[in-house]
Design a protein around this motif. Structure first.
Motif, PDB file in Angstrom:
ATOM      1  N   GLY A 128      37.291  37.139  54.802  1.00 44.46           N
ATOM      2  CA  GLY A 128      37.800  37.975  53.483  1.00 44.46           C
ATOM      3  C   GLY A 128      38.425  37.192  52.534  1.00 44.46           C
ATOM      4  N   GLN A 129      39.071  36.215  52.958  1.00 45.32           N
ATOM      5  CA  GLN A 129      39.750  35.371  51.931  1.00 45.32           C
ATOM      6  C   GLN A 129      38.645  34.273  51.345  1.00 45.32           C
ATOM      7  OE1 GLN A 129      42.293  35.145  50.478  1.00 45.32           O
ATOM      8  NE2 GLN A 129      43.056  32.833  50.197  1.00 45.32           N
ATOM      9  N   LEU A 130      37.876  34.009  52.051  1.00 43.18           N
ATOM     10  CA  LEU A 130      36.734  33.021  51.471  1.00 43.18           C
ATOM     11  C   LEU A 130      35.939  33.857  50.446  1.00 43.18           C
ATOM     12  CD1 LEU A 130      34.699  30.731  51.467  1.00 43.18           C
ATOM     13  CD2 LEU A 130      33.377  31.721  53.278  1.00 43.18           C
ATOM     14  N   MET A 131      35.479  35.125  50.559  1.00 38.24           N
ATOM     15  CA  MET A 131      34.910  36.141  49.781  1.00 38.24           C
ATOM     16  C   MET A 131      35.814  36.186  48.575  1.00 38.24           C
ATOM     17  SD  MET A 131      31.936  37.334  48.928  1.00 38.24           S
ATOM     18  CE  MET A 131      31.049  37.416  50.329  1.00 38.24           C
ATOM     19  N   ASP A 132      36.835  36.414  48.663  1.00 37.44           N
ATOM     20  CA  ASP A 132      37.862  36.562  47.541  1.00 37.44           C
ATOM     21  C   ASP A 132      37.781  35.242  46.675  1.00 37.44           C
ATOM     22  OD1 ASP A 132      39.717  37.949  45.861  1.00 37.44           O
ATOM     23  OD2 ASP A 132      41.510  37.391  47.043  1.00 37.44           O
ATOM     24  N   LEU A 133      37.920  34.149  47.382  1.00 38.10           N
ATOM     25  CA  LEU A 133      38.213  33.010  46.701  1.00 38.10           C
ATOM     26  C   LEU A 133      36.847  32.674  45.652  1.00 38.10           C
ATOM     27  CD1 LEU A 133      39.966  30.888  49.174  1.00 38.10           C
ATOM     28  CD2 LEU A 133      40.882  31.713  47.199  1.00 38.10           C
ATOM     29  N   THR A 141      34.402  34.760  45.024  1.00 41.71           N
ATOM     30  CA  THR A 141      34.186  35.825  43.743  1.00 41.71           C
ATOM     31  C   THR A 141      35.058  35.921  42.656  1.00 41.71           C
ATOM     32  OG1 THR A 141      33.411  37.382  45.620  1.00 41.71           O
ATOM     33  CG2 THR A 141      33.760  38.202  43.696  1.00 41.71           C
ATOM     34  N   ALA A 142      36.351  35.729  42.854  1.00 42.41           N
ATOM     35  CA  ALA A 142      37.353  35.695  41.823  1.00 42.41           C
ATOM     36  C   ALA A 142      38.197  34.324  41.561  1.00 42.41           C
ATOM     37  CB  ALA A 142      38.345  36.926  42.218  1.00 42.41           C
ATOM     38  N   ASP A 143      37.138  33.691  40.955  1.00 44.45           N
ATOM     39  CA  ASP A 143      37.865  32.255  40.542  1.00 44.45           C
ATOM     40  C   ASP A 143      38.592  32.357  39.454  1.00 44.45           C
ATOM     41  OD1 ASP A 143      38.261  29.743  39.712  1.00 44.45           O
ATOM     42  OD2 ASP A 143      36.292  28.792  40.328  1.00 44.45           O
ATOM     43  N   ASN A 161      42.193  37.915  37.427  1.00 48.37           N
ATOM     44  CA  ASN A 161      40.896  37.985  37.579  1.00 48.37           C
ATOM     45  C   ASN A 161      40.395  38.375  39.012  1.00 48.37           C
ATOM     46  OD1 ASN A 161      37.996  37.574  36.833  1.00 48.37           O
ATOM     47  ND2 ASN A 161      37.634  35.656  38.110  1.00 48.37           N
ATOM     48  N   LYS A 162      41.223  39.285  39.415  1.00 45.39           N
ATOM     49  CA  LYS A 162      40.986  39.840  40.593  1.00 45.39           C
ATOM     50  C   LYS A 162      39.749  40.880  40.953  1.00 45.39           C
ATOM     51  CE  LYS A 162      44.216  38.115  43.517  1.00 45.39           C
ATOM     52  NZ  LYS A 162      43.725  37.176  44.579  1.00 45.39           N
ATOM     53  N   CYS A 163      39.110  40.809  41.865  1.00 42.90           N
ATOM     54  CA  CYS A 163      37.876  41.657  41.975  1.00 42.90           C
ATOM     55  C   CYS A 163      38.297  43.134  42.623  1.00 42.90           C
ATOM     56  CB  CYS A 163      36.944  40.951  42.998  1.00 42.90           C
ATOM     57  SG  CYS A 163      35.439  41.819  43.233  1.00 42.90           S
ATOM     58  N   SER A 164      39.038  43.780  41.773  1.00 45.64           N
ATOM     59  CA  SER A 164      39.651  44.778  42.139  1.00 45.64           C
ATOM     60  C   SER A 164      38.846  46.241  41.937  1.00 45.64           C
ATOM     61  CB  SER A 164      40.954  45.239  41.580  1.00 45.64           C
ATOM     62  OG  SER A 164      40.827  45.791  40.111  1.00 45.64           O
ATOM     63  N   TRP A 165      39.132  47.194  42.795  1.00 49.93           N
ATOM     64  CA  TRP A 165      38.534  48.408  42.665  1.00 49.93           C
ATOM     65  C   TRP A 165      38.413  48.978  41.188  1.00 49.93           C
ATOM     66  CZ3 TRP A 165      40.015  53.429  41.495  1.00 49.93           C
ATOM     67  CH2 TRP A 165      38.954  54.342  41.716  1.00 49.93           C
ATOM     68  N   VAL A 166      39.514  48.590  40.552  1.00 51.15           N
ATOM     69  CA  VAL A 166      39.813  49.395  39.057  1.00 51.15           C
ATOM     70  C   VAL A 166      38.692  48.750  38.257  1.00 51.15           C
ATOM     71  CG1 VAL A 166      41.231  49.619  37.125  1.00 51.15           C
ATOM     72  CG2 VAL A 166      42.097  49.935  39.511  1.00 51.15           C
ATOM     73  N   VAL A 167      38.594  47.439  38.271  1.00 51.08           N
ATOM     74  CA  VAL A 167      37.744  46.929  37.111  1.00 51.08           C
ATOM     75  C   VAL A 167      36.128  47.053  37.710  1.00 51.08           C
ATOM     76  CG1 VAL A 167      37.441  44.485  38.544  1.00 51.08           C
ATOM     77  CG2 VAL A 167      36.967  44.652  35.826  1.00 51.08           C
ATOM     78  N   GLY A 224      40.690  38.595  33.129  1.00 49.27           N
ATOM     79  CA  GLY A 224      41.322  37.349  33.750  1.00 49.27           C
ATOM     80  C   GLY A 224      41.786  36.145  32.690  1.00 49.27           C
ATOM     81  N   LYS A 225      42.295  36.830  31.351  1.00 43.97           N
ATOM     82  CA  LYS A 225      42.858  35.836  30.536  1.00 43.97           C
ATOM     83  C   LYS A 225      44.339  36.055  30.878  1.00 43.97           C
ATOM     84  CE  LYS A 225      39.611  34.607  27.793  1.00 43.97           C
ATOM     85  NZ  LYS A 225      38.343  35.348  28.624  1.00 43.97           N
ATOM     86  N   LYS A 226      45.167  35.150  30.712  1.00 46.66           N
ATOM     87  CA  LYS A 226      46.661  34.931  31.113  1.00 46.66           C
ATOM     88  C   LYS A 226      47.825  35.616  29.943  1.00 46.66           C
ATOM     89  CE  LYS A 226      45.771  32.744  34.978  1.00 46.66           C
ATOM     90  NZ  LYS A 226      45.979  33.503  35.964  1.00 46.66           N
TER      91      LYS A 226
END
Length: 350
Positions: free
Chosen positions: A165-170, A172-174, A260-266, A286-288
């Motif tokens: 799961g961590q791999l897919m997160d990393l 997907t959401a660089d 830049n999270k691949c969240s449910w909301v976005v 994803g902007k700071k």
């Protein structure tokens, strides 16, 4: 015993665990400097969170045994608490490593371990030691039990699932290369199920089940089939609160948009946007900076994400309650275990 007292009783067992690991290090003839480092690593990274996963092992065991925490013998409580602390060690291992990967600054109100004075990249090895401590403790306390191998298999499998799961997160959401085309609800589901649901929801219950002698594949499957979707619901709720909850509610400032999270909301927003709205997302997600974050939040509100979430929550909770009602209790499993998890999550605000 109320919740605060239960928590304190559980924390009281941690010192015994640390003392045991110190003795193991001394038996290996480790210099005092190394023993002190191990001790600081354990104390800094393990007991500072909510401890929900560890306490859930004890709660589940008590429900399955039809006992209260007060009625457990000292030896019985120590063993079940040790399984709870084993999950907290696993959590600590994940968080120390995750903070290095994400270059996070704070964790649980203090600097991340790798940023603590004099630590740096030693934190990588320290994360391995937190994981290794699990198996030292399991061997010492459970090697003679018929379910010892089941415990080992469970920890190894759930650890690997979480790392997937961590791999897919990393990937997907660089944070450095924002690309919303990489996002999808399917990817989000995989990430949250593997990164969160298995070790946060299934693992505590399965550990207690093994200790109670409830180990049939039928019962383990019944539990998985409810707790994995329940864990997904928990994370979707977390994603929603990160965006729409207040810092007072959730105890932190939400950062999913800036990170830049691949969240449910976005992902829900991406299903609804028109071309102009998609352009706004691409330019701001994803902007700071705070201005970009506010533009995205305003768009989420315009897309009526809160209504979509409310509809989702009502649907999934109804389905989960139906599944819980259909649980077969003939081999010792109890519906109350699963109902208790759902009750902790439904309509929570933090």
């Amino acid at each position: 015993m109320d919740k605060a007292a239960q928590r304190q009783k559980f924390i009281g067992e941690f010192d015994n665990l640390v003392a045991e690991l110190q003795q193991v290090a001394r038996d290996y003839k480790m210099p005092q400097e190394a023993v002190d480092w191990l001790t600081k690593n354990l104390n800094y990274n393990t007991p500072g969170g909510k401890l929900n996963r560890g306490l859930s092992v004890i709660d589940t065991y008590c429900i399955l045994k039809n006992k209260t925490v007060d009625s457990l013998s000292d030896a019985e409580y120590r063993k079940v608490a040790l399984l709870g602390w084993s999950i907290e060690l696993l959590q600590a291992y994940f968080l120390v490593a995750d903070d290095i990967m994400d270059q996070s600054k704070t964790r649980r109100g203090q600097p991340c371990w790798y940023l603590a004075e004099g630590v740096g990249n030693i934190a990588i090895n320290d994360s391995f030691m937190l994981e290794g401590a699990i198996y030292i403790l399991l061997k010492k306390h459970f090697r003679q039990e018929p379910y010892y191998v089941d415990l080992l298999d469970l920890f190894h499998e759930v650890t690997f699932q979480t790392e997937l799961g961590q791999l897919m997160d990393l990937v997907t959401a660089d944070e450095e290369h924002v690309d919303l085309d990489k996002f999808s609800l399917q990817k989000h589901s995989f990430i949250v199920i593997f990164k969160t649901a298995y070790y946060s929801f299934y693992l505590p219950v399965a550990l207690a089940m093994y200790m109670c002698g409830i180990n049939s594949e039928e019962d383990l499957k019944q539990v998985r089939d409810i707790l994995i979707p329940l864990g997904e619901y928990f994370q979707i709720q977390d994603d929603y609160l990160d965006c729409f909850g207040t810092p007072e509610q959730i105890g932190k400032i939400g950062t999913d948009i800036k990170d830049n999270k691949c969240s449910w909301v976005v992902n829900q927003a991406l299903l609804k946007v028109n071309a102009e709205q998609r352009k706004l997302l691409d330019e701001n997600y994803g902007k700071k900076d705070d201005e970009s974050e506010q533009r995205v939040k305003k768009l989420f509100a315009e897309l009526d994400i809160p209504t979509i979430y409310e509809q989702y929550e009502n649907k999934v909770v109804g389905e989960l309650r139906e599944k819980i009602e259909q649980v077969d209790e003939s081999r010792g499993l109890k519906k109350d275990v699963l109902s208790a998890f759902l009750a902790k999550i439904y309509k929570r605000s933090k």
